[in-house]
Design a protein around this motif. Structure first.
Motif, short mmCIF file in Angstrom:
data_model
loop_
_atom_site.label_atom_id
_atom_site.label_comp_id
_atom_site.label_asym_id
_atom_site.label_seq_id
_atom_site.Cartn_x
_atom_site.Cartn_y
_atom_site.Cartn_z
N THR A 149 0.83 -1.20 0.00
CA THR A 149 0.00 0.00 0.00
C THR A 149 0.87 1.26 0.00
N LEU A 150 1.88 1.27 0.85
CA LEU A 150 2.72 2.46 0.94
C LEU A 150 3.52 2.69 -0.35
N ILE A 151 4.06 1.62 -0.94
CA ILE A 151 4.86 1.86 -2.15
C ILE A 151 3.97 2.23 -3.34
N VAL A 152 2.75 1.70 -3.38
CA VAL A 152 1.86 2.08 -4.48
C VAL A 152 1.45 3.55 -4.33
N LEU A 153 1.04 3.95 -3.15
CA LEU A 153 0.60 5.34 -2.94
C LEU A 153 1.76 6.32 -3.05
N LYS A 154 2.93 5.88 -2.61
CA LYS A 154 4.09 6.77 -2.59
C LYS A 154 4.86 6.69 -3.91
N ARG A 155 4.39 5.87 -4.84
CA ARG A 155 5.03 5.67 -6.14
C ARG A 155 6.48 5.21 -6.00
N LEU A 156 6.69 4.24 -5.15
CA LEU A 156 8.03 3.69 -4.96
C LEU A 156 8.11 2.28 -5.52
N VAL A 157 7.19 1.92 -6.44
CA VAL A 157 7.15 0.56 -6.96
C VAL A 157 8.47 0.20 -7.62
N ILE A 158 9.01 1.11 -8.42
CA ILE A 158 10.27 0.81 -9.12
C ILE A 158 11.40 0.63 -8.12
N LEU A 159 11.33 1.36 -7.00
CA LEU A 159 12.35 1.21 -5.97
C LEU A 159 12.29 -0.20 -5.37
N ALA A 160 11.07 -0.68 -5.13
CA ALA A 160 10.91 -2.03 -4.59
C ALA A 160 11.44 -3.06 -5.59
N GLY A 161 11.19 -2.82 -6.88
CA GLY A 161 11.72 -3.70 -7.92
C GLY A 161 13.24 -3.71 -7.90
N GLY A 162 13.81 -2.53 -7.76
CA GLY A 162 15.26 -2.39 -7.68
C GLY A 162 15.82 -3.16 -6.51
N LEU A 168 14.43 10.63 -2.67
CA LEU A 168 14.13 11.73 -1.75
C LEU A 168 14.43 13.07 -2.40
N GLN A 169 15.52 13.10 -3.17
CA GLN A 169 15.90 14.36 -3.81
C GLN A 169 15.03 14.67 -5.01
N LYS A 170 14.21 13.71 -5.42
CA LYS A 170 13.30 13.90 -6.53
C LYS A 170 14.00 14.41 -7.78
N LYS A 171 15.17 13.88 -8.03
CA LYS A 171 15.84 14.22 -9.28
C LYS A 171 14.93 13.79 -10.43
N ALA A 172 14.96 14.57 -11.51
CA ALA A 172 14.03 14.33 -12.61
C ALA A 172 14.12 12.90 -13.15
N ARG A 173 15.32 12.33 -13.11
CA ARG A 173 15.49 10.99 -13.69
C ARG A 173 15.71 9.94 -12.61
N ALA A 174 15.05 10.07 -11.50
CA ALA A 174 15.23 9.12 -10.41
C ALA A 174 14.94 7.70 -10.87
N ASP A 175 13.89 7.53 -11.69
CA ASP A 175 13.53 6.18 -12.12
C ASP A 175 14.61 5.56 -12.99
N THR A 176 15.26 6.40 -13.81
CA THR A 176 16.33 5.89 -14.67
C THR A 176 17.51 5.41 -13.82
N ALA A 177 17.89 6.24 -12.85
CA ALA A 177 19.00 5.88 -11.97
C ALA A 177 18.70 4.57 -11.24
N ILE A 178 17.46 4.42 -10.78
CA ILE A 178 17.08 3.19 -10.09
C ILE A 178 17.13 2.01 -11.05
N GLY A 179 16.72 2.24 -12.30
CA GLY A 179 16.78 1.19 -13.32
C GLY A 179 18.20 0.68 -13.51
#
Lengths: 258, 267
Positions: free
Chosen positions: B29-42, B81-92
Motif C-alpha cells: 500500500t505504501l509503495i503504491v501510494l508513494k510511487r516507490l514501486v520501481i524502488l521495490a523492484g530495484g 528523496l531528492q526527486k531528481k528528474a530521472r530518479a527512475d532511470t538511476a534506479i533502473g
C-alpha cells in the motif's frame, strides 16, 4: 510597518540552472500578494524558500522575524493540486485533520482537533462535504479542502501555490472572495500564472522570472510583463494597461520561434 | 483439502502466506501510494547481487541478500528523496547492476549448485522455521509501527511538503520506510521469488485502492486480498502440481482483471 516576510538578495539554483537571482522582497503584515510570472520562472521556488522547504544558495530570509525553519509552523501551506491527490483513499475530514499535526501530536485526533477541523471547513463553506473522498471532489472543492487544512494550523501567513489553475470563472470568484475574507486576519501570498484573475483582489503584485519585480499596488505594471514575457510578443489590452505594452508583432518574432 | 494440513511443509507454507500477506498489505500500500514501486523492484533484483556475492564469499545467502539490498536501497532512497528528474532511470541502472553482480559472482564461484532458482521464483513450500520467525517479527514490528505512527505515515504518504511545513522529519520517515521495504522484500522473495515479488506487492493494493476510504482501510483490504490470492494460489499449485510462486501471481492477476471489469460500469 511590521514586515512578515523579508528576503534580501536571495539566489537559488538547481544544479547549473539559476532559478532565482538576487531577489529581494519585503511583504508587510496583512498584505495580499499575488506572485505572477511564466511557468518555470521561479514562483513555486520562491514559495518553497519562504516555507523553508528549500535553502537559498545566497542571501537572507526572515519570516515573522525568524529563520524559515523556526517560523514554518506559523505558516499555512496550500499546495498545487496534482493527480496524486485524486487517487489517494482519504476523506475530506481526515485530510483537514492533517493540519493538527505538529512536532507534538496525538496517536489519534482529539475532540478539540475535530472541532478545529469542522470550524475550518465551515469557513471555506464545504462542511457538508466532510465525509466525501477528497479525490472524488472537483478541483475547486479540493482546493478548499487544502485551504481548510492550512487554516486548521491557525496560520499567520497563508501561502497558496496555483490554487485556481483550470477552475471555472464562477468558482474562481467565490474562491477569491473567501481569500479576501481571510485576508482581514492573515497575510496572504498567492502564486498564479493567471495574470489578471489574481490582481483584482491583491494589494500588491510581484512578478517573478529569475529576477523579481514588485509593486505595492494590486496592479500589473508594464515592466512586469516585460520581465515575464519579454521574449514573447503578445499584445495585451487589459485593465490597468489600456495600451499596447510590448513590442509590435514581428519585431521579436524570431526570438520566440527559434 | 484438510488432509494437506497434516504435512508440516504445508502448515509452514500457510503460515508464510499469512505473514507475507500482512507485510505485503502494509508495504505494498505504501509503495503504491508513494510511487516507490520501481524502488521495490530495484531492491528485489539487487538482492540477487547479494545472493551472488554471498555465494562467492561463502557467507549465508540470506544475509548477503539482506545487506546488499539494504546498501543499494539506501542509495536509491537518497535518489528518490531528492526527486531528481530521472530518479527512475538511476534506479533502473542500479536494478540491472545489482542483478548483473549476482550473475557474475555465481559464474566466478566454482561448482556452485545451491537452489538459486528458489530465489528467482520462490519456494513457499520449503520455508523454514527461521524464515517464519523472521517474517513474524517484521510483520508484528510493521503493524505496531503503523499503529503508533499512523498519522505521520499518512501525512508523509499524502503530502511530503505539507508534512515538512508541520515540522515533521520526513527524511527520517523516508529512510525508515526504505529500510523496512528492503527487509520485507528480501523476506517475501522466499514466497514468490524476486521476479514476481513486485506483482504481490502491487496487485492487492491497486485493487484495494478503488474500494477504500482510508489508508488503514486500504492496508487491511490489501492484506486480506493478498492472503486470499496466496492461499488460492497454493491450492492451485498443490492440485495441479505447478510452481507455487507463479500460481499465486496468476491467481492475483485474475483477481486484478476481475476487479477492473467490475469497476468498468461505474466509470
Amino acid at each position: 510597518m511590521k514586515m512578515d516576510i523579508v528576503m534580501e538578495n536571495v539566489s537559488f539554483s538547481y544544479g547549473n540552472k539559476t532559478i532565482l537571482e538576487d531577489v529581494s522582497l519585503h511583504i508587510p503584515e496583512r498584505e495580499f500578494l499575488a506572485v505572477i510570472g511564466p511557468n518555470g520562472g521561479g514562483k513555486t521556488t520562491l514559495l518553497k524558500l519562504i516555507l523553508g522547504l528549500l535553502k537559498p544558495d545566497k542571501g537572507q530570509i526572515s519570516i515573522l522575524g525568524k529563520v524559515p525553519e523556526k517560523a514554518v509552523h506559523r505558516l499555512g501551506y496550500v499546495p498545487q493540486d496534482t493527480s496524486n491527490y485524486v487517487q489517494f483513499p482519504i476523506t475530506v475530514m481526515d485530510t483537514v485533520l492533517m493540519g493538527c499535526l505538529g512536532e507534538k501530536y496525538s496517536i489519534s485526533p482529539t475532540m478539540k482537533h475535530r472541532l478545529q477541523a469542522i470550524n475550518s471547513l465551515e469557513k471555506v463553506g464545504i462542511l457538508d462535504l466532510k465525509n466525501e473522498l477528497t479525490g472524488s471532489l472537483s478541483q475547486g472543492q479540493r482546493q478548499r479542502v487544502f485551504i481548510a487544512r492550512a487554516l486548521t494550523t491557525d496560520p499567520e501567513i497563508l501561502l497558496l501555490d496555483e490554487p485556481t489553475s483550470s477552475v471555472d470563472l464562477d468558482t474562481q470568484k467565490a474562491f477569491y472572495d473567501t481569500l479576501l475574507e481571510l485576508n482581514s486576519r492573515m497575510t496572504i501570498v498567492i502564486v498564479s500564472h493567471d495574470l489578471f484573475a489574481v490582481t483584482s483582489h491583491a494589494t500588491a503584485v510581484a512578478c517573478v522570472n529569475r529576477k523579481i519585480c514588485y509593486h505595492s499596488e494590486g496592479e500589473i505594471k508594464p515592466e512586469m510583463l516585460e520581465l515575464a514575457y519579454g521574449t514573447c510578443p503578445v499584445e495585451l489590452i487589459a485593465h490597468g494597461i489600456p495600451h499596447r505594452v510590448l513590442g509590435v508583432h514581428g519585431e521579436r518574432e524570431k526570438l520566440s520561434h527559434d | 483439502m484438510i488432509e494437506i494440513l497434516q504435512y508440516e511443509f504445508m502448515r509452514n507454507a500457510i503460515m508464510a502466506a499469512v505473514l507475507s500477506s500482512l507485510i505485503c498489505g502494509l508495504i505494498g500500500t505504501l509503495i503504491v501510494l508513494k510511487r516507490l514501486v520501481i524502488l521495490a523492484g530495484g531492491i528485489a533484483h539487487a538482492a540477487y547481487g547479494g545472493v551472488g556475492l554471498a555465494a562467492f564469499m561463502g557467507i549465508p545467502l540470506r544475509a548477503g541478500a539482506l545487506f546488499f539490498s539494504l546498501f543499494l536501497s539506501l542509495i536509491m532512497g537518497r535518489i528518490t528523496l531528492q526527486k531528481k528528474a530521472r530518479a527512475d532511470t538511476a534506479i533502473g541502472v542500479i536494478w540491472a547492476v545489482g542483478m548483473a553482480t549476482g550473475v557474475i559472482c555465481i559464474d566466478l564461484t566454482p561448482g556452485y549448485g545451491v537452489d538459486l532458482m528458489s530465489y528467482l521464483f520462490g519456494s513457499i513450500l520449503s520455508v523454514s522455521k527461521i524464515d517464519l520467525s523472521m517474517m513474524g517479527t517484521i510483520a508484528i514490528l510493521g503493524i505496531l509501527m503503523c499503529f503508533r505512527y499512523y498519522r505521520l505515515i499518512l501525512v508523509y504518504t499524502y503530502d511530503e511538503d505539507f508534512a515538512r511545513t508541520r515540522g515533521i522529519n520526513v527524511t527520517l520517515i523516508h529512510y525508515l520506510l526504505i529500510i523496512f521495504i528492503s527487509v520485507s522484500v528480501v523476506l517475501i522473495i522466499r514466497v514468490v521469488g524476486l521476479i514476481l515479488v513486485i506483482a504481490l506487492l502491487t496487485i492487492p493494493p491497486s485493487i484495494a485502492e478503488g474500494y477504500s476510504r482510508s489508508l488503514a482501510g486500504m492496508i487491511c483490504l490489501s492484506s486480506v486480498l493478498s492472503l486470499l490470492f496466496s492461499l488460492c494460489g497454493l491450492w492451485v499449485s498443490y492440485t495441479y502440481d505447478l510452481t507455487s510462486g507463479a500460481s499465486i501471481i496468476m491467481v492475483a492477476a485474475a483477481g486484478y482483471l476481475l476487479s477492473k471489469l467490475l469497476h468498468l460500469p461505474c466509470q
